[in-house]
Design a protein around this motif. Structure first.
Motif, PDB file in Angstrom:
ATOM      1  N   LYS A 189       0.833  -1.214   0.000  1.00  0.00           N
ATOM      2  CA  LYS A 189       0.000   0.000   0.000  1.00  0.00           C
ATOM      3  C   LYS A 189       0.857   1.249   0.000  1.00  0.00           C
ATOM      4  O   LYS A 189       0.602   2.193  -0.752  1.00  0.00           O
ATOM      5  CB  LYS A 189      -0.894   0.010   1.243  1.00  0.00           C
ATOM      6  N   LEU A 190       1.877   1.256   0.846  1.00  0.00           N
ATOM      7  CA  LEU A 190       2.734   2.439   0.952  1.00  0.00           C
ATOM      8  C   LEU A 190       3.394   2.765  -0.386  1.00  0.00           C
ATOM      9  O   LEU A 190       3.517   3.933  -0.772  1.00  0.00           O
ATOM     10  CB  LEU A 190       3.801   2.212   2.027  1.00  0.00           C
ATOM     11  N   PHE A 191       3.785   1.717  -1.096  1.00  0.00           N
ATOM     12  CA  PHE A 191       4.459   1.871  -2.387  1.00  0.00           C
ATOM     13  C   PHE A 191       3.639   2.709  -3.369  1.00  0.00           C
ATOM     14  O   PHE A 191       4.179   3.450  -4.180  1.00  0.00           O
ATOM     15  CB  PHE A 191       4.725   0.480  -2.971  1.00  0.00           C
ATOM     16  N   PHE A 192       2.315   2.577  -3.285  1.00  0.00           N
ATOM     17  CA  PHE A 192       1.429   3.272  -4.228  1.00  0.00           C
ATOM     18  C   PHE A 192       0.743   4.495  -3.614  1.00  0.00           C
ATOM     19  O   PHE A 192      -0.227   5.008  -4.176  1.00  0.00           O
ATOM     20  CB  PHE A 192       0.367   2.298  -4.752  1.00  0.00           C
ATOM     21  N   SER A 193       1.229   4.972  -2.470  1.00  0.00           N
ATOM     22  CA  SER A 193       0.495   5.988  -1.718  1.00  0.00           C
ATOM     23  C   SER A 193       0.927   7.436  -1.956  1.00  0.00           C
ATOM     24  O   SER A 193       0.507   8.328  -1.203  1.00  0.00           O
ATOM     25  CB  SER A 193       0.568   5.673  -0.221  1.00  0.00           C
ATOM     26  N   ALA A 194       1.701   7.698  -2.989  1.00  0.00           N
ATOM     27  CA  ALA A 194       2.241   9.047  -3.211  1.00  0.00           C
ATOM     28  C   ALA A 194       1.166  10.136  -3.305  1.00  0.00           C
ATOM     29  O   ALA A 194       1.379  11.267  -2.907  1.00  0.00           O
ATOM     30  CB  ALA A 194       3.120   9.078  -4.451  1.00  0.00           C
ATOM     31  N   GLN A 234      -1.794  10.048  -1.791  1.00  0.00           N
ATOM     32  CA  GLN A 234      -2.692  10.063  -0.631  1.00  0.00           C
ATOM     33  C   GLN A 234      -2.459  11.308   0.232  1.00  0.00           C
ATOM     34  O   GLN A 234      -1.389  11.902   0.213  1.00  0.00           O
ATOM     35  CB  GLN A 234      -2.470   8.806   0.234  1.00  0.00           C
ATOM     36  N   THR A 276      -3.949  11.143   6.267  1.00  0.00           N
ATOM     37  CA  THR A 276      -4.486   9.777   6.137  1.00  0.00           C
ATOM     38  C   THR A 276      -3.374   8.760   6.334  1.00  0.00           C
ATOM     39  O   THR A 276      -3.500   7.786   7.085  1.00  0.00           O
ATOM     40  CB  THR A 276      -5.079   9.576   4.716  1.00  0.00           C
ATOM     41  N   LEU A 277      -2.283   9.007   5.639  1.00  0.00           N
ATOM     42  CA  LEU A 277      -1.136   8.111   5.668  1.00  0.00           C
ATOM     43  C   LEU A 277      -0.554   8.017   7.075  1.00  0.00           C
ATOM     44  O   LEU A 277      -0.296   6.918   7.586  1.00  0.00           O
ATOM     45  CB  LEU A 277      -0.083   8.665   4.702  1.00  0.00           C
ATOM     46  N   LEU A 321       6.265  14.937   2.662  1.00  0.00           N
ATOM     47  CA  LEU A 321       5.001  14.861   1.912  1.00  0.00           C
ATOM     48  C   LEU A 321       4.171  16.134   2.082  1.00  0.00           C
ATOM     49  O   LEU A 321       4.201  16.770   3.116  1.00  0.00           O
ATOM     50  CB  LEU A 321       4.195  13.632   2.337  1.00  0.00           C
TER      51      LEU A 321
END
Lengths: 184, 184
Positions: free
Chosen positions: B100-105, B107, B111-112, B184
């Motif tokens: 999940k983290l890999f694709f979370s840019a 987000q 939330t993260l 982020l």
DNA sequence: TATAACATGTAACTAGTTACATGATTGG
DNA sequence: CCAATCATGTAACTAGTTACATGTTATA
């Protein structure tokens, strides 16, 4: 289930084929999520039936034809929903090394020590891989692709996990080797 | 495959039932190898067909009948062969959190962060479990059962792995939380 | 009086692995 | 000339999950 989201995740960047998705996985997520080529093709087919992606056949004369998949609106919504959903339970582990060790009380001390040293070598190799190959792959890809700074930080976090995991494994093996030398 | 050896492993101590094997697993190996009751029954049946174990039905009047499995000579040889065989490749991991983290840019930062803090709570709880419940379960069982000193050391090594794993996970989450707050 | 514990199983399903089939092109 | 790369797929299989069925007895 998760493989579907992984494939959707990559397809949010750009449309591509099952063959390329496999290659991308092998150089990026394979350390924490892998799949065989055959499983990828089957999964893509199911995802198209569900309307998460659509494909079109690209005819090539010098190479075999390619089936190019693109993500649909439904697909985008599905990844977003998946990403926003928190993980509320820890994933149960399966550790073959621990399972064997648990039942090894009657094994020869030397056999056991040899096995644990072999394990340590394997973890050492993997650690070096995270620190060298994986590190440069991420850096090179991020440098060559615009607007991937944020992504690159997250990718590196997954790499860092691997590094810490292998170090922890080696530490545990060291402790366990000492314990066996003293107590068996 | 491995489940078969796990069941054989327990059956080397004494003959028992599928129901009891499940309970034993739940309080011992479940942190690194688990199985559902239904899978255990199916697996035992296959193992009997292969001649690794034999069963006899014990009739009970006040309780439901029990099918008691005993390990055969072939079974003993199979576990021994399995234990003596070294593991020569690392088991590939599947880590949902990393995926999940890999694709979370894209987000939301908050939330993260919330998701990662939740993860940390879960790992903290599990860590405490290894340091308290799991620790005393091993000590009590070993104290109550003769000739299990060597076993107890190995059982504790598997517990120690869990402890180190949860600590490592928490450290990684701390690092990752800081990184996200900054980048982020 | 309800529910947990005892006890075993089957059926339908999903996920994942292994093996097979096809066939052109490119690089060492 | 041989192996690797490109490219997609199916079939048979193993492992594992979920749901269902059955029925007594001890406990709260």
């Amino acid at each position: 289930m998760s493989l579907q989201f992984l494939l959707l995740g990559f397809l949010t960047y750009r449309p591509t084929t099952g063959y390329e998705l496999k290659q991308t996985m092998d150089v990026s997520t394979s350390n924490f999520w892998h799949a065989k080529q055959s499983q990828i093709y089957v999964t893509l087919k199911k995802m198209e039936e569900k309307g998460l992606i659509v494909s079109e056949l690209e005819e090539q004369d010098t190479r075999p034809n390619r089936r190019i998949y693109s993500i649909t609106e439904n697909g985008v919504a599905a990844v977003q929903q998946w990403l926003s959903q928190p993980i509320t339970v820890l994933q149960p582990k399966k550790e073959l090394t621990l399972l064997k060790l648990f039942f090894s009380a009657k094994q020869e001390k030397q056999t056991l020590l040899t096995q644990l040293h072999l394990q340590k070598d394997l973890h050492k190799q993997k650690l070096v891989q995270y620190q060298t190959i994986t590190k440069t792959v991420i850096q090179r890809y991020a440098a060559a692709t615009p607007n991937t700074e944020t992504d690159a930080h997250l990718w590196d976090a997954t790499r860092r996990y691997g590094e810490l995991f292998e170090q922890m494994s080696m530490q545990w093996l060291d402790e366990t080797i000492v314990m066996i030398e003293e107590n068996l």
